[in-house]
Design a protein around this motif. Structure first.
Motif, PDB file in Angstrom:
ATOM      1  N   ARG A 123     -35.062  13.834   6.275  1.00  0.00           N
ATOM      2  CA  ARG A 123     -34.893  15.096   7.004  1.00  0.00           C
ATOM      3  C   ARG A 123     -35.022  14.872   8.504  1.00  0.00           C
ATOM      4  NH1 ARG A 123     -37.742  16.636   2.578  1.00  0.00           N
ATOM      5  NH2 ARG A 123     -39.754  16.543   3.644  1.00  0.00           N
ATOM      6  N   PHE A 126     -31.840  13.300   9.736  1.00  0.00           N
ATOM      7  CA  PHE A 126     -30.755  14.281   9.784  1.00  0.00           C
ATOM      8  C   PHE A 126     -30.855  15.124  11.055  1.00  0.00           C
ATOM      9  CE2 PHE A 126     -29.100  18.519   9.058  1.00  0.00           C
ATOM     10  CZ  PHE A 126     -27.850  18.270   8.515  1.00  0.00           C
ATOM     11  N   TRP A 127     -32.035  15.705  11.280  1.00  0.00           N
ATOM     12  CA  TRP A 127     -32.201  16.577  12.457  1.00  0.00           C
ATOM     13  C   TRP A 127     -32.233  15.772  13.749  1.00  0.00           C
ATOM     14  CZ3 TRP A 127     -30.550  21.111  11.933  1.00  0.00           C
ATOM     15  CH2 TRP A 127     -30.662  21.755  10.701  1.00  0.00           C
ATOM     16  N   ALA A 130     -28.657  15.408  14.688  1.00  0.00           N
ATOM     17  CA  ALA A 130     -28.149  16.688  15.194  1.00  0.00           C
ATOM     18  C   ALA A 130     -28.610  16.929  16.624  1.00  0.00           C
ATOM     19  CB  ALA A 130     -28.592  17.834  14.283  1.00  0.00           C
ATOM     20  N   GLY A 149     -25.978   7.791  12.704  1.00  0.00           N
ATOM     21  CA  GLY A 149     -26.238   8.384  11.393  1.00  0.00           C
ATOM     22  C   GLY A 149     -26.013   7.395  10.266  1.00  0.00           C
ATOM     23  N   LEU A 154     -28.118   7.562   6.675  1.00  0.00           N
ATOM     24  CA  LEU A 154     -27.653   8.843   6.149  1.00  0.00           C
ATOM     25  C   LEU A 154     -26.360   8.636   5.370  1.00  0.00           C
ATOM     26  CD1 LEU A 154     -28.169  11.393   9.074  1.00  0.00           C
ATOM     27  CD2 LEU A 154     -29.519  11.138   7.005  1.00  0.00           C
ATOM     28  N   GLY A 158     -23.867  13.609   4.775  1.00  0.00           N
ATOM     29  CA  GLY A 158     -25.032  14.004   5.569  1.00  0.00           C
ATOM     30  C   GLY A 158     -24.798  13.765   7.053  1.00  0.00           C
ATOM     31  N   THR A 159     -24.178  12.643   7.380  1.00  0.00           N
ATOM     32  CA  THR A 159     -23.864  12.341   8.775  1.00  0.00           C
ATOM     33  C   THR A 159     -22.873  13.356   9.323  1.00  0.00           C
ATOM     34  OG1 THR A 159     -24.273   9.985   8.423  1.00  0.00           O
ATOM     35  CG2 THR A 159     -22.941  10.583  10.334  1.00  0.00           C
ATOM     36  N   SER A 162     -24.626  16.670   9.862  1.00  0.00           N
ATOM     37  CA  SER A 162     -25.552  16.563  10.987  1.00  0.00           C
ATOM     38  C   SER A 162     -24.812  16.578  12.322  1.00  0.00           C
ATOM     39  CB  SER A 162     -26.370  15.282  10.853  1.00  0.00           C
ATOM     40  OG  SER A 162     -27.262  15.136  11.914  1.00  0.00           O
ATOM     41  N   GLY A 166     -25.052  19.552  15.184  1.00  0.00           N
ATOM     42  CA  GLY A 166     -25.401  19.264  16.577  1.00  0.00           C
ATOM     43  C   GLY A 166     -24.303  19.645  17.539  1.00  0.00           C
TER      44      GLY A 166
END
Length: 196
Positions: A123, A126-127, A130, A149, A154, A158-159, A162, A166
């Protein structure tokens, strides 16, 4: 010998990329139908401007500009998502290079093991990506966000999500500030605190 099925991450990414491509082509066809084929040239120029610099979103305040800051922000976000999709689609080819590809694959593998061992770190990664894409500092766009990423482990999807999050936050911020300054430009410029 049966060909092996692609990994679930790759299938999900391909579906997401196909969705991005379909939505973009649908929007382009609709735009051309509503405004005529000549307007596609203006859209291309606007897309090139926001690709080179997100500061071009502020150009939406100029009276001779066809697009307002929110529309330029949407164009910039779409381009960032396209760039991320293209990089993620081509990353497998890069991983087949002798030296750099092997190093990237090994780093991705080690990071993947770490992320599986520590789910909270996933997590955070991921953030973190972003926020990296959101920040207006050199080298913090969709390209580096996508590469980092994948480097930190990731998944492709997911990348992409993210980077999209962002980039979306960044262009919303740029467009919101541009609209605020567009309506308040004279008051801001003549404010002694701003000038100081």
């Amino acid at each position: 010998m049966e060909p092996s099925a692609p990994p679930t991450d790759l299938v999900r990414f391909r579906l997401a990329a196909l969705g991005v491509l379909s939505a973009s082509l649908g929007a382009l066809v609709t735009y051309a139908a509503l405004h005529g084929p000549a307007a596609v040239g203006e859209l291309t120029v606007a897309a090139a401007a926001v690709f080179l610099s997100k500061l071009a979103i502020f150009g939406g305040n100029l009276p001779q500009t066809r697009f307002d800051p929110w529309e330029l922000g949407l164009i910039a976000w779409t381009i960032d998502v396209w760039v991320s999709c293209a990089l993620l689609a081509g990353i497998a080819s890069f991983e087949r290079l002798p030296l750099a590809g092997r190093a990237l694959a090994e780093a991705h593998g080690r990071a993947g093991v770490t992320l599986r061992e520590y789910p909270g770190l996933r997590r955070l990664a991921f953030w973190g990506i972003a926020v990296r894409v959101f920040l207006p500092i050199p080298g913090s766009g969709a390209v580096t966000g996508t590469l980092v990423g994948r480097l930190v482990g990731l998944s492709r999807l997911g990348t992409l999500i993210s980077v999209g999050a962002g980039a979306g936050a960044a262009v919303r911020t740029y467009a919101g500030v541009a609209v605020f300054f567009g309506a308040q430009w004279e008051a801001v410029v003549t404010n002694p605190l701003v000038l100081g």
